[in-house]
Design a protein around this motif. Structure first.
Motif, mmCIF file in Angstrom:
data_model
loop_
_atom_site.group_PDB
_atom_site.id
_atom_site.type_symbol
_atom_site.label_atom_id
_atom_site.label_comp_id
_atom_site.label_asym_id
_atom_site.label_seq_id
_atom_site.Cartn_x
_atom_site.Cartn_y
_atom_site.Cartn_z
ATOM 1 N N MET A 37 139.635 57.387 48.660
ATOM 2 C CA MET A 37 140.251 57.859 50.088
ATOM 3 C C MET A 37 139.196 57.616 51.190
ATOM 4 S SD MET A 37 143.432 58.701 49.267
ATOM 5 C CE MET A 37 143.751 57.961 50.597
ATOM 6 N N PRO A 38 137.984 57.549 51.230
ATOM 7 C CA PRO A 38 136.960 57.628 52.314
ATOM 8 C C PRO A 38 137.147 56.230 53.056
ATOM 9 C CG PRO A 38 135.909 58.620 50.351
ATOM 10 C CD PRO A 38 136.998 58.208 49.814
ATOM 11 N N ILE A 39 137.597 55.412 52.272
ATOM 12 C CA ILE A 39 137.842 53.821 52.940
ATOM 13 C C ILE A 39 139.008 53.957 54.071
ATOM 14 C CG2 ILE A 39 136.598 52.638 51.024
ATOM 15 C CD1 ILE A 39 139.370 51.370 50.521
ATOM 16 N N PHE A 40 139.831 54.971 53.586
ATOM 17 C CA PHE A 40 140.939 54.755 54.493
ATOM 18 C C PHE A 40 140.923 55.769 55.702
ATOM 19 C CE2 PHE A 40 142.872 54.429 50.400
ATOM 20 C CZ PHE A 40 142.832 52.814 50.530
ATOM 21 N N SER A 41 139.968 56.739 55.663
ATOM 22 C CA SER A 41 139.993 57.847 56.562
ATOM 23 C C SER A 41 138.925 57.718 57.529
ATOM 24 C CB SER A 41 139.417 59.130 55.657
ATOM 25 O OG SER A 41 139.392 60.389 56.596
ATOM 26 N N THR A 42 139.146 58.373 58.825
ATOM 27 C CA THR A 42 138.181 58.413 59.730
ATOM 28 C C THR A 42 136.946 59.631 59.782
ATOM 29 O OG1 THR A 42 139.816 59.911 61.168
ATOM 30 C CG2 THR A 42 139.871 57.476 61.630
ATOM 31 N N GLU A 43 137.498 60.493 58.993
ATOM 32 C CA GLU A 43 136.675 61.512 58.889
ATOM 33 C C GLU A 43 135.873 62.031 57.678
ATOM 34 O OE1 GLU A 43 137.788 65.870 60.087
ATOM 35 O OE2 GLU A 43 138.359 64.704 62.215
ATOM 36 N N LEU A 44 136.702 61.328 56.349
ATOM 37 C CA LEU A 44 136.213 61.754 54.968
ATOM 38 C C LEU A 44 135.103 60.727 54.681
ATOM 39 C CD1 LEU A 44 136.372 63.423 52.379
ATOM 40 C CD2 LEU A 44 138.131 61.695 51.721
ATOM 41 N N SER A 46 132.923 60.840 51.745
ATOM 42 C CA SER A 46 132.635 60.773 50.329
ATOM 43 C C SER A 46 133.483 61.760 49.685
ATOM 44 C CB SER A 46 131.198 60.703 49.934
ATOM 45 O OG SER A 46 130.838 62.079 50.068
ATOM 46 N N ALA A 47 134.129 61.257 48.594
ATOM 47 C CA ALA A 47 134.849 62.211 47.712
ATOM 48 C C ALA A 47 134.455 61.952 45.891
ATOM 49 C CB ALA A 47 136.161 62.269 47.974
ATOM 50 N N ALA A 48 134.206 62.994 45.371
ATOM 51 C CA ALA A 48 134.172 62.836 43.918
ATOM 52 C C ALA A 48 134.626 63.929 43.216
ATOM 53 C CB ALA A 48 132.447 62.760 43.592
ATOM 54 N N TRP A 49 135.017 63.674 42.193
ATOM 55 C CA TRP A 49 135.768 64.860 41.129
ATOM 56 C C TRP A 49 134.445 65.591 40.445
ATOM 57 C CZ3 TRP A 49 140.639 65.642 41.143
ATOM 58 C CH2 TRP A 49 141.592 64.801 41.414
ATOM 59 N N VAL A 50 134.796 66.751 40.347
ATOM 60 C CA VAL A 50 134.037 67.852 39.837
ATOM 61 C C VAL A 50 133.961 68.048 38.383
ATOM 62 C CG1 VAL A 50 133.186 70.239 39.781
ATOM 63 C CG2 VAL A 50 133.563 69.164 42.074
ATOM 64 N N ASP A 51 135.190 68.100 37.922
ATOM 65 C CA ASP A 51 135.711 68.436 36.393
ATOM 66 C C ASP A 51 135.377 67.101 35.613
ATOM 67 O OD1 ASP A 51 137.020 70.983 37.155
ATOM 68 O OD2 ASP A 51 137.901 69.360 38.542
ATOM 69 N N PRO A 52 134.943 67.559 34.476
ATOM 70 C CA PRO A 52 134.586 66.550 33.501
ATOM 71 C C PRO A 52 135.590 65.563 33.058
ATOM 72 C CG PRO A 52 133.922 68.909 32.410
ATOM 73 C CD PRO A 52 134.610 68.811 33.941
ATOM 74 N N PHE A 62 137.392 68.595 43.271
ATOM 75 C CA PHE A 62 136.571 67.516 43.890
ATOM 76 C C PHE A 62 136.062 67.974 45.238
ATOM 77 C CE2 PHE A 62 140.772 66.800 45.724
ATOM 78 C CZ PHE A 62 140.528 66.417 47.038
ATOM 79 N N THR A 63 134.855 67.356 45.251
ATOM 80 C CA THR A 63 133.984 67.669 46.487
ATOM 81 C C THR A 63 134.169 66.665 47.501
ATOM 82 O OG1 THR A 63 131.988 66.590 45.600
ATOM 83 C CG2 THR A 63 132.111 69.031 45.425
ATOM 84 N N GLY A 64 134.334 67.029 48.747
ATOM 85 C CA GLY A 64 134.402 65.944 49.889
ATOM 86 C C GLY A 64 133.351 66.220 51.024
ATOM 87 N N THR A 65 132.670 65.061 51.616
ATOM 88 C CA THR A 65 131.969 65.290 52.821
ATOM 89 C C THR A 65 132.450 64.525 53.679
ATOM 90 O OG1 THR A 65 129.885 65.446 51.313
ATOM 91 C CG2 THR A 65 129.649 64.902 53.509
ATOM 92 N N SER A 66 132.758 65.340 54.871
ATOM 93 C CA SER A 66 133.409 64.713 56.265
ATOM 94 C C SER A 66 132.392 64.706 57.371
ATOM 95 C CB SER A 66 134.615 65.697 56.648
ATOM 96 O OG SER A 66 135.692 65.388 55.423
ATOM 97 N N ARG A 67 132.665 63.910 58.382
ATOM 98 C CA ARG A 67 131.863 63.893 59.722
ATOM 99 C C ARG A 67 133.008 63.857 60.602
ATOM 100 N NH1 ARG A 67 129.066 59.490 58.466
ATOM 101 N NH2 ARG A 67 127.854 60.383 57.134
ATOM 102 N N THR A 77 134.733 72.025 48.559
ATOM 103 C CA THR A 77 135.301 71.910 47.447
ATOM 104 C C THR A 77 136.923 72.060 47.610
ATOM 105 O OG1 THR A 77 133.591 72.588 46.229
ATOM 106 C CG2 THR A 77 135.534 72.562 44.932
ATOM 107 N N SER A 78 137.536 71.191 46.964
ATOM 108 C CA SER A 78 139.105 71.220 46.904
ATOM 109 C C SER A 78 139.630 71.368 45.645
ATOM 110 C CB SER A 78 139.586 69.902 47.701
ATOM 111 O OG SER A 78 139.283 69.910 49.091
ATOM 112 N N TYR A 79 140.828 71.955 45.536
ATOM 113 C CA TYR A 79 141.667 72.218 44.156
ATOM 114 C C TYR A 79 142.944 71.543 44.326
ATOM 115 C CZ TYR A 79 137.760 75.305 43.863
ATOM 116 O OH TYR A 79 136.413 75.805 43.966
#
Length: 171
Positions: A37-44, A46-52, A62-67, A77-79
Motif C-alpha cells: 500500500m505505501p507505493i500508492f499512498s501520499t501519506e503512508l 511503510s506498513a507491516a503485519w504484526v501477527d505471526p 499491522f503497524t503503519g508509519t505515515s508522514r 497499529t491497526s486491526y
C-alpha cells in the motif's frame, strides 16, 4: 461532499471510487497487501503485519508509519475489523472498539472489471485530528474541513495509483 459545520464528534467521512479493468480477485490481492500500500499512498510510508500469521484475516494487526508535511511523522497499529473476500476489507486505527479512524475498501463486479471504493471515517476515538482540535477548539470546523478535503484527495490519488498498477499488469 458536505462538511460545512462538521465536527469531529460527527465522525466525518470521505469516499471515492474507480473502475478497474481487472477481476475482483486481482484487485482484492492488491488492496489487502498492506505492505504494498505505501507505493500508492501520499501519506503512508511503510506498513507491516504484526501477527505471526500474516495477511488479511479478521483480528490481525499491522503497524503503519505515515508522514504529512504539516503534521510530521507518526506510527499507528491497526486491526482488521472486516475481511469478506473478495468484497470488503476494513481496519480500525488505534483501537478496534473506538478507533481514531476506520478505513475500508469495497469491491463490486462492474461490466468486465471491478468497481473499487475506498472510504474513511474519522473517530470516534482520539487521533492526531482530535489533538489539533483540542489545541484550537475555536477552529474545529475548519480543522475538520481541511483534513477531510486532504483525505478525499489522498483517496483519489490512491485509487488512481492502484488502477494504474493493476491495469499495467493486465496488459
Amino acid at each position: 461532499m458536505e462538511w460545512t459545520g462538521a465536527l469531529y464528534a460527527d465522525t466525518p467521512t470521505a469516499e471515492a471510487s474507480v473502475y478497474i479493468g481487472a477481476p475482483l480477485a486481482k484487485v482484492w490481492n492488491v488492496v489487502t497487501d498492506i505492505e504494498l500500500m505505501p507505493i500508492f499512498s501520499t501519506e503512508l510510508k511503510s506498513a507491516a503485519w504484526v501477527d505471526p500469521v500474516r495477511g488479511p484475516q479478521l483480528g490481525n494487526s499491522f503497524t503503519g508509519t505515515s508522514r504529512h508535511p504539516k503534521l510530521g511523522e507518526w506510527s499507528t497499529t491497526s486491526y482488521v475489523v472486516e475481511c469478506d473476500a473478495p468484497r470488503a476489507f476494513s481496519w480500525a486505527v488505534g483501537n478496534a472498539e473506538t478507533p481514531g479512524a476506520t478505513w475500508r475498501f469495497t469491491l463490486e463486479l462492474e461490466d468486465d472489471g471491478t468497481r473499487l471504493r475506498q472510504w474513511v471515517r474519522m473517530g470516534p476515538g482520539p487521533s492526531g485530528l482530535s489533538i489539533a482540535i483540542a489545541a484550537m477548539p475555536e477552529k474545529e470546523q475548519k480543522i475538520v474541513f481541511v483534513r477531510m478535503r486532504e483525505l478525499e484527495q489522498a483517496i483519489e490519488h490512491t485509487l488512481a495509483a492502484i488502477k494504474t498498477f493493476i491495469e499495467g499488469e493486465e496488459h
